[in-house]
Design a protein around this motif. Structure first.
Motif, PDB file in Angstrom:
ATOM      1  N   SER A  63       0.849  -1.194   0.000  1.00  0.00           N
ATOM      2  CA  SER A  63       0.000   0.000   0.000  1.00  0.00           C
ATOM      3  C   SER A  63       0.884   1.243   0.000  1.00  0.00           C
ATOM      4  O   SER A  63       1.822   1.334   0.794  1.00  0.00           O
ATOM      5  N   ILE A  64       0.557   2.187  -0.871  1.00  0.00           N
ATOM      6  CA  ILE A  64       1.324   3.424  -0.978  1.00  0.00           C
ATOM      7  C   ILE A  64       0.359   4.584  -1.128  1.00  0.00           C
ATOM      8  O   ILE A  64      -0.609   4.492  -1.891  1.00  0.00           O
ATOM      9  N   VAL A  65       0.623   5.680  -0.403  1.00  0.00           N
ATOM     10  CA  VAL A  65      -0.133   6.918  -0.611  1.00  0.00           C
ATOM     11  C   VAL A  65       0.867   8.051  -0.815  1.00  0.00           C
ATOM     12  O   VAL A  65       1.975   8.017  -0.280  1.00  0.00           O
ATOM     13  N   ASN A  76      -0.046  12.549  -5.899  1.00  0.00           N
ATOM     14  CA  ASN A  76      -1.275  12.812  -5.145  1.00  0.00           C
ATOM     15  C   ASN A  76      -2.323  11.711  -5.274  1.00  0.00           C
ATOM     16  O   ASN A  76      -3.516  11.957  -5.132  1.00  0.00           O
ATOM     17  N   ARG A  77      -1.871  10.495  -5.560  1.00  0.00           N
ATOM     18  CA  ARG A  77      -2.778   9.353  -5.630  1.00  0.00           C
ATOM     19  C   ARG A  77      -2.226   8.208  -4.794  1.00  0.00           C
ATOM     20  O   ARG A  77      -1.182   8.342  -4.148  1.00  0.00           O
ATOM     21  N   ALA A  78      -2.919   7.095  -4.786  1.00  0.00           N
ATOM     22  CA  ALA A  78      -2.541   5.945  -3.969  1.00  0.00           C
ATOM     23  C   ALA A  78      -2.379   4.714  -4.837  1.00  0.00           C
ATOM     24  O   ALA A  78      -2.947   4.621  -5.933  1.00  0.00           O
ATOM     25  N   MET A  79      -1.605   3.762  -4.342  1.00  0.00           N
ATOM     26  CA  MET A  79      -1.403   2.499  -5.051  1.00  0.00           C
ATOM     27  C   MET A  79      -1.636   1.334  -4.100  1.00  0.00           C
ATOM     28  O   MET A  79      -1.218   1.356  -2.949  1.00  0.00           O
ATOM     29  N   GLY A  80      -2.324   0.314  -4.612  1.00  0.00           N
ATOM     30  CA  GLY A  80      -2.496  -0.932  -3.872  1.00  0.00           C
ATOM     31  C   GLY A  80      -2.031  -2.097  -4.733  1.00  0.00           C
ATOM     32  O   GLY A  80      -2.291  -2.117  -5.936  1.00  0.00           O
ATOM     33  N   VAL A  81      -1.327  -3.049  -4.133  1.00  0.00           N
ATOM     34  CA  VAL A  81      -0.788  -4.191  -4.873  1.00  0.00           C
ATOM     35  C   VAL A  81      -1.187  -5.483  -4.178  1.00  0.00           C
ATOM     36  O   VAL A  81      -1.005  -5.626  -2.965  1.00  0.00           O
ATOM     37  N   SER A  82      -1.740  -6.419  -4.928  1.00  0.00           N
ATOM     38  CA  SER A  82      -1.989  -7.774  -4.430  1.00  0.00           C
ATOM     39  C   SER A  82      -1.283  -8.750  -5.357  1.00  0.00           C
ATOM     40  O   SER A  82      -1.385  -8.634  -6.579  1.00  0.00           O
ATOM     41  N   GLY A  83      -0.551  -9.702  -4.766  1.00  0.00           N
ATOM     42  CA  GLY A  83       0.198 -10.645  -5.599  1.00  0.00           C
ATOM     43  C   GLY A  83       0.265 -12.027  -5.001  1.00  0.00           C
ATOM     44  O   GLY A  83       0.222 -12.195  -3.771  1.00  0.00           O
ATOM     45  N   VAL A  87      -2.274  -4.436  -9.697  1.00  0.00           N
ATOM     46  CA  VAL A  87      -1.796  -3.140  -9.210  1.00  0.00           C
ATOM     47  C   VAL A  87      -2.882  -2.109  -9.510  1.00  0.00           C
ATOM     48  O   VAL A  87      -3.332  -1.993 -10.651  1.00  0.00           O
ATOM     49  N   VAL A  88      -3.279  -1.372  -8.479  1.00  0.00           N
ATOM     50  CA  VAL A  88      -4.355  -0.388  -8.615  1.00  0.00           C
ATOM     51  C   VAL A  88      -3.837   0.995  -8.237  1.00  0.00           C
ATOM     52  O   VAL A  88      -3.103   1.142  -7.256  1.00  0.00           O
ATOM     53  N   ILE A  89      -4.208   1.997  -9.017  1.00  0.00           N
ATOM     54  CA  ILE A  89      -3.935   3.391  -8.668  1.00  0.00           C
ATOM     55  C   ILE A  89      -5.265   4.136  -8.653  1.00  0.00           C
ATOM     56  O   ILE A  89      -6.032   4.075  -9.615  1.00  0.00           O
ATOM     57  N   CYS A  90      -5.539   4.808  -7.531  1.00  0.00           N
ATOM     58  CA  CYS A  90      -6.772   5.590  -7.409  1.00  0.00           C
ATOM     59  C   CYS A  90      -6.536   6.709  -6.404  1.00  0.00           C
ATOM     60  O   CYS A  90      -5.411   6.944  -5.978  1.00  0.00           O
ATOM     61  N   ASP A  91      -7.591   7.390  -6.001  1.00  0.00           N
ATOM     62  CA  ASP A  91      -7.443   8.570  -5.145  1.00  0.00           C
ATOM     63  C   ASP A  91      -7.264   8.246  -3.665  1.00  0.00           C
ATOM     64  O   ASP A  91      -6.846   9.107  -2.899  1.00  0.00           O
ATOM     65  N   SER A  92      -7.584   7.028  -3.247  1.00  0.00           N
ATOM     66  CA  SER A  92      -7.608   6.692  -1.819  1.00  0.00           C
ATOM     67  C   SER A  92      -6.823   5.417  -1.533  1.00  0.00           C
ATOM     68  O   SER A  92      -7.018   4.394  -2.195  1.00  0.00           O
ATOM     69  N   VAL A 148     -10.274   4.715 -11.989  1.00  0.00           N
ATOM     70  CA  VAL A 148      -9.302   3.812 -11.367  1.00  0.00           C
ATOM     71  C   VAL A 148      -8.377   3.268 -12.453  1.00  0.00           C
ATOM     72  O   VAL A 148      -8.830   2.885 -13.531  1.00  0.00           O
ATOM     73  N   GLU A 149      -7.082   3.255 -12.169  1.00  0.00           N
ATOM     74  CA  GLU A 149      -6.101   2.672 -13.085  1.00  0.00           C
ATOM     75  C   GLU A 149      -5.737   1.281 -12.580  1.00  0.00           C
ATOM     76  O   GLU A 149      -5.581   1.075 -11.371  1.00  0.00           O
ATOM     77  N   VAL A 150      -5.581   0.337 -13.472  1.00  0.00           N
ATOM     78  CA  VAL A 150      -5.241  -1.017 -13.033  1.00  0.00           C
ATOM     79  C   VAL A 150      -4.291  -1.688 -14.015  1.00  0.00           C
ATOM     80  O   VAL A 150      -4.383  -1.482 -15.233  1.00  0.00           O
ATOM     81  N   LEU A 151      -3.382  -2.466 -13.462  1.00  0.00           N
ATOM     82  CA  LEU A 151      -2.500  -3.348 -14.223  1.00  0.00           C
ATOM     83  C   LEU A 151      -2.664  -4.750 -13.656  1.00  0.00           C
ATOM     84  O   LEU A 151      -2.576  -4.952 -12.439  1.00  0.00           O
TER      85      LEU A 151
END
Length: 327
Positions: free
Chosen positions: A202-204, A236-243, A275-280, A308-311
């Motif tokens: 998790s990154i903000v 100014n956004r956040a990233m979440g990663v599940s692997g 990998v997700v990038i969004c505002d929260s 929402v951005e996703v890879l």
């Protein structure tokens, strides 16, 4: 059976993937790290005043500790731990708690039950709790445990949080992201205009680096986590990663990761990483877990509607991403 968690390795990799620089500005880079939520959390801020920077980070870490103590299902002091252990399965929620679990409820419905925070008994059965396994769970064991996984039996009535069954809440898929998002707000309140908080998956971020360039984060290659799949720029956004490489067990030489399909009782197999990038940061955590179990079409449709951005790295190592995801 061996339980493996690549937390420290991943932490180092991601932090090394953050390229920082202060250009010609007067602001200096300050950082702190703590071990919370079972992982290393690092904060980086830019400020002209070291004392104010350290004071802001101290307050932000205290906010993370507050949330850990209040809600973490593995923390014996938390209201969720006490809920899981209680006989009547009912607690009072304040405004914050209502907000958190209403958002969880929304995602449960959006995913048609794929995202379900009552998944804990299944994780325990596989050996991701305290009890190790030397054999894969039997079908009968899976059937019995899966009877206890159903978020539809959770009710939020006014300020009451009620479980109408044997279900237990597991906060692992969302609480760390929520805590980082709240810590970010504390930094902003304390006049930090450039900041970065990382807890591995998790990154903000607050704004950009002090020289005006985006924060740059290295994304691991799930096939070989020592390598980098690429670099993502965030501001100014956040990233979440599940692997599937993050937390896993080995039974008789075969790896089984911790992101489970509650309908089959087995780890989800068609994806290696999301990998997700969004505002929260809160929602980034929820989305990265939810998308692991959703169909590709539904993920892309949801992302398009919700900015929402996703890879996604598929089982065959092919990549699927939204148009706005740049790597």
């Amino acid at each position: 059976m061996k339980l493996k968690n690549n937390i420290f390795k991943i932490f180092i990799f991601i932090i090394l993937g953050v390229l920082v620089g202060c250009g010609q500005t007067k602001e200096k880079r300050f950082s702190q790290e703590r071990f919370l939520f079972g992982t290393y959390i690092q904060m980086i801020v830019y400020s002209e005043n070291e004392s104010k920077a350290n004071d802001a980070m101290e307050k932000a870490f205290k906010e993370i500790e507050r949330i850990d103590n209040k809600y973490n299902s593995k923390n014996e002091n938390s209201i969720i731990y006490k809920l899981n252990k209680s006989k009547n399965k009912e607690i009072d929620l304040d405004e914050e708690g209502i907000y958190i679990f209403k958002e969880i409820e929304k995602m449960y419905k959006v995913t048609d039950g794929v995202y379900d925070i009552t998944i804990g008994p299944l994780l325990d059965l596989w050996g991701f709790g305290t009890e190790e396994r030397t054999e894969v769970p039997t079908l009968n064991e899976l059937k019995e445990v899966m009877k206890k996984i159903d978020f539809s039996k959770v009710e939020i009535r006014s300020n009451k949080f009620i479980i109408n069954g044997e279900e237990k809440i597991d906060t692992g898929s969302f609480l760390k992201g929520y805590a980082l998002e709240k810590a970010k707000q504390v930094l902003i309140t304390n006049n930090i205009k450039s900041g970065f908080i990382s807890s591995v998956s998790s990154i903000v971020t607050i704004g950009t680096k002090s020289d005006g360039t985006p924060w740059r984060v290295g994304v691991q290659d799930p096939k070989n986590p020592e390598n980098r799949l690429g670099v993502v720029e965030i501001q100014n956004r956040a990233m979440g990663v599940s692997g599937d490489y993050q937390t896993y067990i080995e039974i008789k030489g075969k790896k089984y990761h911790h992101i489970m399909n509650k309908f089959t009782g087995y780890p989800i197999e068609d994806k290696k990483m999301v990998v997700v990038i969004c505002d929260s940061g809160f929602m980034a955590d929820i989305y990265s877990t939810s998308f692991f179990g959703m169909s590709d079409d539904k993920i892309l449709e949801f992302c398009e509607k919700n900015n929402v951005e996703v890879l996604i790295v598929k089982k065959d190592d092919s990549l699927l991403k939204t148009k706005n995801f740049k790597i």
